[in-house]
Write a protein that holds these residues in place. Structure first.
Motif, PDB file in Angstrom:
ATOM      1  N   ILE A  31       0.859  -1.249   0.120  1.00  0.00           N
ATOM      2  CA  ILE A  31       0.066   0.054   0.014  1.00  0.00           C
ATOM      3  C   ILE A  31       0.860   1.251  -0.153  1.00  0.00           C
ATOM      4  CG2 ILE A  31      -1.600   1.233   1.176  1.00  0.00           C
ATOM      5  CD1 ILE A  31      -2.641  -1.260   2.723  1.00  0.00           C
ATOM      6  N   ASN A  32       0.846   1.987  -0.906  1.00  0.00           N
ATOM      7  CA  ASN A  32       1.618   3.163  -1.057  1.00  0.00           C
ATOM      8  C   ASN A  32       1.266   4.076   0.126  1.00  0.00           C
ATOM      9  OD1 ASN A  32       3.388   5.362  -1.603  1.00  0.00           O
ATOM     10  ND2 ASN A  32       2.257   5.805  -3.277  1.00  0.00           N
ATOM     11  N   THR A  33       0.171   4.929  -0.164  1.00  0.00           N
ATOM     12  CA  THR A  33      -0.321   6.184   1.077  1.00  0.00           C
ATOM     13  C   THR A  33      -1.590   5.399   1.741  1.00  0.00           C
ATOM     14  OG1 THR A  33       0.772   7.753  -0.320  1.00  0.00           O
ATOM     15  CG2 THR A  33      -0.805   8.592   1.288  1.00  0.00           C
ATOM     16  N   GLY A  50      -2.146  12.088   5.990  1.00  0.00           N
ATOM     17  CA  GLY A  50      -1.712  10.891   5.152  1.00  0.00           C
ATOM     18  C   GLY A  50      -0.447  10.538   5.480  1.00  0.00           C
ATOM     19  N   VAL A  51      -0.059   9.084   5.343  1.00  0.00           N
ATOM     20  CA  VAL A  51       1.302   8.936   5.630  1.00  0.00           C
ATOM     21  C   VAL A  51       1.472   7.800   4.591  1.00  0.00           C
ATOM     22  CG1 VAL A  51       0.266   7.006   7.267  1.00  0.00           C
ATOM     23  CG2 VAL A  51       3.009   7.535   7.444  1.00  0.00           C
ATOM     24  N   THR A  57       4.610  11.802   6.422  1.00  0.00           N
ATOM     25  CA  THR A  57       3.375  12.405   6.696  1.00  0.00           C
ATOM     26  C   THR A  57       3.152  13.811   6.291  1.00  0.00           C
ATOM     27  OG1 THR A  57       4.046  13.472   8.855  1.00  0.00           O
ATOM     28  CG2 THR A  57       3.530  10.794   8.991  1.00  0.00           C
ATOM     29  N   ASN A  58       1.928  14.118   6.215  1.00  0.00           N
ATOM     30  CA  ASN A  58       1.360  15.388   5.852  1.00  0.00           C
ATOM     31  C   ASN A  58      -0.032  15.642   6.494  1.00  0.00           C
ATOM     32  OD1 ASN A  58       0.010  13.537   3.635  1.00  0.00           O
ATOM     33  ND2 ASN A  58      -0.996  15.601   3.094  1.00  0.00           N
ATOM     34  N   PHE A  62      -5.544  22.732   9.495  1.00  0.00           N
ATOM     35  CA  PHE A  62      -6.419  22.658  10.687  1.00  0.00           C
ATOM     36  C   PHE A  62      -6.077  21.825  11.685  1.00  0.00           C
ATOM     37  CE2 PHE A  62      -9.014  19.410   9.091  1.00  0.00           C
ATOM     38  CZ  PHE A  62      -8.955  19.243   7.740  1.00  0.00           C
ATOM     39  N   VAL A  63      -5.244  20.976  11.688  1.00  0.00           N
ATOM     40  CA  VAL A  63      -4.968  19.821  12.571  1.00  0.00           C
ATOM     41  C   VAL A  63      -3.734  19.649  12.953  1.00  0.00           C
ATOM     42  CG1 VAL A  63      -6.869  18.374  11.592  1.00  0.00           C
ATOM     43  CG2 VAL A  63      -4.483  17.804  10.951  1.00  0.00           C
TER      44      VAL A  63
END
Length: 122
Positions: A31-33, A50-51, A57-58, A62-63
């Motif tokens: 699984i890529n992302t 996302g990772v 990670t990105n 807002f978090v």
């Protein structure tokens, strides 16, 4: 073929914490992302975090500083730790897996979970 099973949603007070978990229903080659999206009533679905398989990670602005995404490649799982939750975080949260391959050389595909509801309210 592959399903993503989410858990951990629920009702929490403002300022509280929740941890969302997501697991693939079967073993896969790659699984890529993996990531989390959310959709509030009347709004479009948006990326939360996302990772990549390599651990990059990105986060949505807002978090940042409040949510942490983590991943276990061996178990094909991804989790989202959400702290200091605000009422505007109320939404259905969806797990997503991109570029999934069952075996080496297969064509890749993407998978969405069924969604888990997070409600932040006093």
């Amino acid at each position: 073929q592959v399903q993503l099973v989410e858990s951990g949603g629920g009702l929490v007070q403002p300022g509280g914490s929740l941890r969302l978990s997501c697991a693939a229903s079967r073993s896969v080659f790659s699984i890529n992302t993996m990531g989390w999206y959310r959709q509030a009533p009347g709004k479009q679905r948006e990326l939360v975090a996302g990772v990549t398989r390599g651990g990059s990670t990105n986060y949505a602005d807002f978090v940042k500083g409040r949510f942490t995404i983590s991943r276990d490649n061996a178990k094909n799982t991804v989790a989202l730790q959400m702290n200091s939750l605000k009422p505007e975080a109320t939404a259905v949260y969806y797990c997503h897996a991109d570029r999934v391959t069952i075996t080496a050389g297969d064509r890749w595909f993407e998978v969405w979970g069924q969604g888990t509801l997070v409600t932040v309210s006093s």
